[in-house]
Enzyme design. Structure first.
Site, PDB file in Angstrom:
ATOM      1  N   ALA A   1       0.818  -1.217   0.000  1.00 42.65           N
ATOM      2  CA  ALA A   1       0.000   0.000   0.000  1.00 42.65           C
ATOM      3  C   ALA A   1       0.855   1.272   0.000  1.00 42.65           C
ATOM      4  O   ALA A   1       2.089   1.214   0.077  1.00 42.65           O
ATOM      5  CB  ALA A   1      -0.925  -0.022   1.211  1.00 42.65           C
ATOM      6  N   HIS A   2       0.169   2.395  -0.031  1.00 41.64           N
ATOM      7  CA  HIS A   2       0.858   3.697  -0.091  1.00 41.64           C
ATOM      8  C   HIS A   2       1.708   3.962   1.145  1.00 41.64           C
ATOM      9  O   HIS A   2       1.329   3.634   2.248  1.00 41.64           O
ATOM     10  CB  HIS A   2      -0.111   4.858  -0.310  1.00 41.64           C
ATOM     11  CG  HIS A   2      -1.375   4.827   0.500  1.00 41.64           C
ATOM     12  ND1 HIS A   2      -2.394   5.709   0.298  1.00 41.64           N
ATOM     13  CD2 HIS A   2      -1.776   4.011   1.500  1.00 41.64           C
ATOM     14  CE1 HIS A   2      -3.368   5.449   1.136  1.00 41.64           C
ATOM     15  NE2 HIS A   2      -3.015   4.428   1.873  1.00 41.64           N
ATOM     16  N   ASN A   3       2.854   4.575   0.894  1.00 43.56           N
ATOM     17  CA  ASN A   3       3.758   5.023   1.953  1.00 43.56           C
ATOM     18  C   ASN A   3       4.376   3.890   2.776  1.00 43.56           C
ATOM     19  O   ASN A   3       4.911   4.125   3.856  1.00 43.56           O
ATOM     20  CB  ASN A   3       3.052   6.016   2.898  1.00 43.56           C
ATOM     21  CG  ASN A   3       2.715   7.319   2.193  1.00 43.56           C
ATOM     22  OD1 ASN A   3       1.654   7.445   1.595  1.00 43.56           O
ATOM     23  ND2 ASN A   3       3.634   8.256   2.206  1.00 43.56           N
TER      24      ASN A   3
END
Lengths: 337, 337, 337
Positions: free
Chosen positions: A237-239
């Site tokens: 996922a993001h980050n």
């Protein structure tokens, strides 16, 4: 290709016991190896298979002193076998050069000996290093950077702004730089999309399997450290931040903003929730779910994940439950008397 | 772009405490924001990060009255941050128009300002609304319908008969309209395929992640309601019905003919068996497996899924097992005496 | 299409009770069928739906003797329904022939009536049997073999050396022949790639869902037996062997060198570790994790997987724990007295 056992021992820095002049023409698993082929064996099970099979020679660990076939003794037989396998792997003939159907955007810089296969699409302001191979149907968005010697398999999608290191391998169907799953719930129950404007940065010598999805950061970067190995159908996922040499097995997923430090292993179908850190070299068992920060060098399992030793003890006691019930019944009888 | 804090407060309908004339030039997370940037903070943890970081201003909830930096107080800081992030996101320059390599079938109706990127393939009798964007390599089967303002990322496959609403976003590698997994077992152990002749119907403002698979119905429709948000690598089987604003997190799967009513949240790696209904606004925890109909507004976890509160109580008792064993042992001693 | 009930009964070898001359024009599920359509029902639940719905006739099992609507009684109503559904499914008009944008490598042999859709890429020395259909954007590597009557959906990637049988269906986004996830850990913590030089061999009448990943063998073969049915988003690692008629449901994963014998069913999100064998016709429940060899004809569940009957007993006792705690407390009181 034909090599003497002596030549192979030189390549893998091992010592021979047995006839060093025999000719080896290939490699195979212990149970499938034929006469003229070399195999490797570490455990008793595979030593037995090698002994009973047709292999002409066997790569073994140092502690094996005697064997009824010629052996090469070496510190790391697995690594040695990989090197011998490389030697015997025929070079594959592939298309090379810029295919006439490849489409190249504006202000693109291509290194030396770059291949763009059929129907490749390269966006604007892309930079591609020397000796990079983009197979058929690869899509690169705008401002993508790919380091030298990387190999991108057919139909990989690398979206805007992603930075890929050197000697990276990405397998077919994988998507790098997907919008993260970020929404704000509104009072009427509907979701408002949070713009996802960060990017993905991937280090050197990373390998990523097929049909993987790696999200761009909301702001900032999703980071995959050098040496990471990611299996098929993994979700990142993001980050998320992966340190160096992190290994993630198939169908595992990592939620937003979590960190896996150097050397972590996440086994198949495991999951990690948001905003947690897994300490370096910790191993997360298959199907486990990590819900909070975890120290270094541990082996955790279960959901919520905890030390595997504790998990096992809990399971052992749970297995004794039927006997506990009996003991309680007997106590009740005695007390009633 | 440069905006005063006052301008931003107007945009997000918040009230300023502090210097309203400071200039904001960007947005970032609390720990990454630099001087001149605005961030947001809701929890104590992120308020601390915002206080100690370099952000020039912070979007906070109404209950925050004082802060050592300029703040904008607002009812929903997350939503406000999303709006500010949108404002500061530069418009991306993309190819627009019909690329000469795009192939268009017979009897296709294209709205105004439609983009068909390189190597797009559009089947026969397709209808595409105004301002739809089909990125490179998108495939549309026959009779597909796409509503206005939808954005389809590279290499998405939308098979025959699918109907996609307005303002829908579909990420790369996703496949809509796959044959459902429907077979009849025959006496000899082999399977006979059941024709899958239904379709997929997707509402408005739906977002679907990368490498998702959504099956067409056996007969009738697989339905994704308006406002649904689906993460990467999700599986949705034939004849599933999602209500409005359903959120499904990565690697979750829904078996055939099940229904998730409005507002349901299915967390990562969760699963739902066939022919069950999950009531509106129920939250299914990560890795849970729903095996029977579930009421509305609940929080369920585990496999088989049940109320999370019960699940936790059961876990708590299980954790007390070693102590129970001790208590039984002591009782046995006393009774023996 | 219009058929009399009598004609349908002939097709599915069933016997009619009721008016055999009524006209049937379509098929649908019990609750969705309209006047003039036929449905099927096996369980009481669906028999009730069929009775109360608008269907003009119902396919039922032999044990149903009376029904308020015309029925066709047959041994396997599901199979019969599949056959009727096939009959009423209109033939889809598709592109056929070799599209001018299809690229064909050197020394390729094409059978009769082969279709290569738009932007298909076929490598060197490929052999494609009669009546094979490669949809838009399919990629075949070098030396791939595809048997007659197989249908490959858009954007499938079949890499070098894979052998695909006859009457095989592969859905969009799937990748066949990915490098296996094989690495040797070196002393500095980094991984050394083991060359993956084996291939994938797929039997006849296999169906593979969307966005699946099947790894090539390290050496030797990854084998998918004839009649296997694989759902969406499944991972099959290197050197796995599937017997005949194995069914694998969505999001399941099989680790390296494991074997699933004939007729095994692996339910959704289940997993199998490395080097284990699951005996023929064993059913592995959803989300289960198989960690060791398993006999034939069993039903196993949980992680680690064991007999479902034992698993259920253990769960039942665990559910009685609160009562056990009470019994211990009462004993303690009595003993204290």
């Amino acid at each position: 290709m034909r090599k003497t056992l002596k030549e192979l021992a030189g390549l893998i820095q091992g010592s021979i016991k047995g006839n060093e002049d025999i000719i080896i023409e290939g490699t195979a698993k212990a149970e499938e190896a034929k006469r003229g082929e070399i195999t490797f064996a570490v455990s008793k099970k595979f030593l037995d298979k090698a002994r009973n099979g047709q292999a002409s020679a066997v790569i073994v660990p140092l502690e094996i002193k005697n064997f009824p076939k010629p052996i090469i003794r070496t510190k790391n037989p697995r690594l040695a076998f990989a090197q011998v396998l490389e030697l015997f792997t025929p070079q594959i003939q592939r298309f090379s050069g810029i295919h006439p159907t490849a489409l190249i955007g504006k202000d693109v810089k291509l290194g030396k000996d770059v291949t763009l296969g059929p129907y490749v699409v390269v966006g604007d302001r892309v930079r591609i290093g020397d000796n990079v191979y983009l197979s058929s149907g690869v899509y690169l968005g705008n401002k993508v950077v790919i380091g030298k010697d990387s190999f991108i398999h057919p139909r990989v999608t690398i979206l805007d702004d992603a930075v890929i290191g050197e000697q990276v391998i990405i397998h077919s169907g994988t998507v790098i730089g997907v919008d993260g799953f970020g929404f704000v719930k509104k009072e009427d129950g509907s979701y408002h999309k949070i713009p996802q404007v960060g990017r993905v940065v991937i280090g050197n010598e990373v390998e990523i399997g097929a049909n993987v999805a790696i999200d761009r950061a909301t702001t900032g970067e999703t980071r995959i450290g050098s040496g990471c190995k990611i299996d098929n159908l993994v979700h990142i996922a993001h980050n998320v931040t992966l340190g160096k040499n992190v290994a993630i097995v198939a169908l595992a997923g990592i939620s937003g903003s979590s960190t896996l430090e150097d050397g972590v292993i996440l086994a198949g179908q495991a999951g990690v929730t948001e905003h947690v850190t897994i300490g370096s070299n910790t191993i997360v068992a298959a199907k486990a779910g990590v819900t909070k920060d975890t120290g270094s060098g541990l082996f955790v399992s279960g959901f919520p994940a905890r030390l595997h030793s504790k998990q096992k003890r809990a399971k052992a006691i749970a297995n004794r439950l039927p006997r506990l019930v009996k003991r309680i019944r007997e106590l009740e009888k005695k007390v009633a008397e």
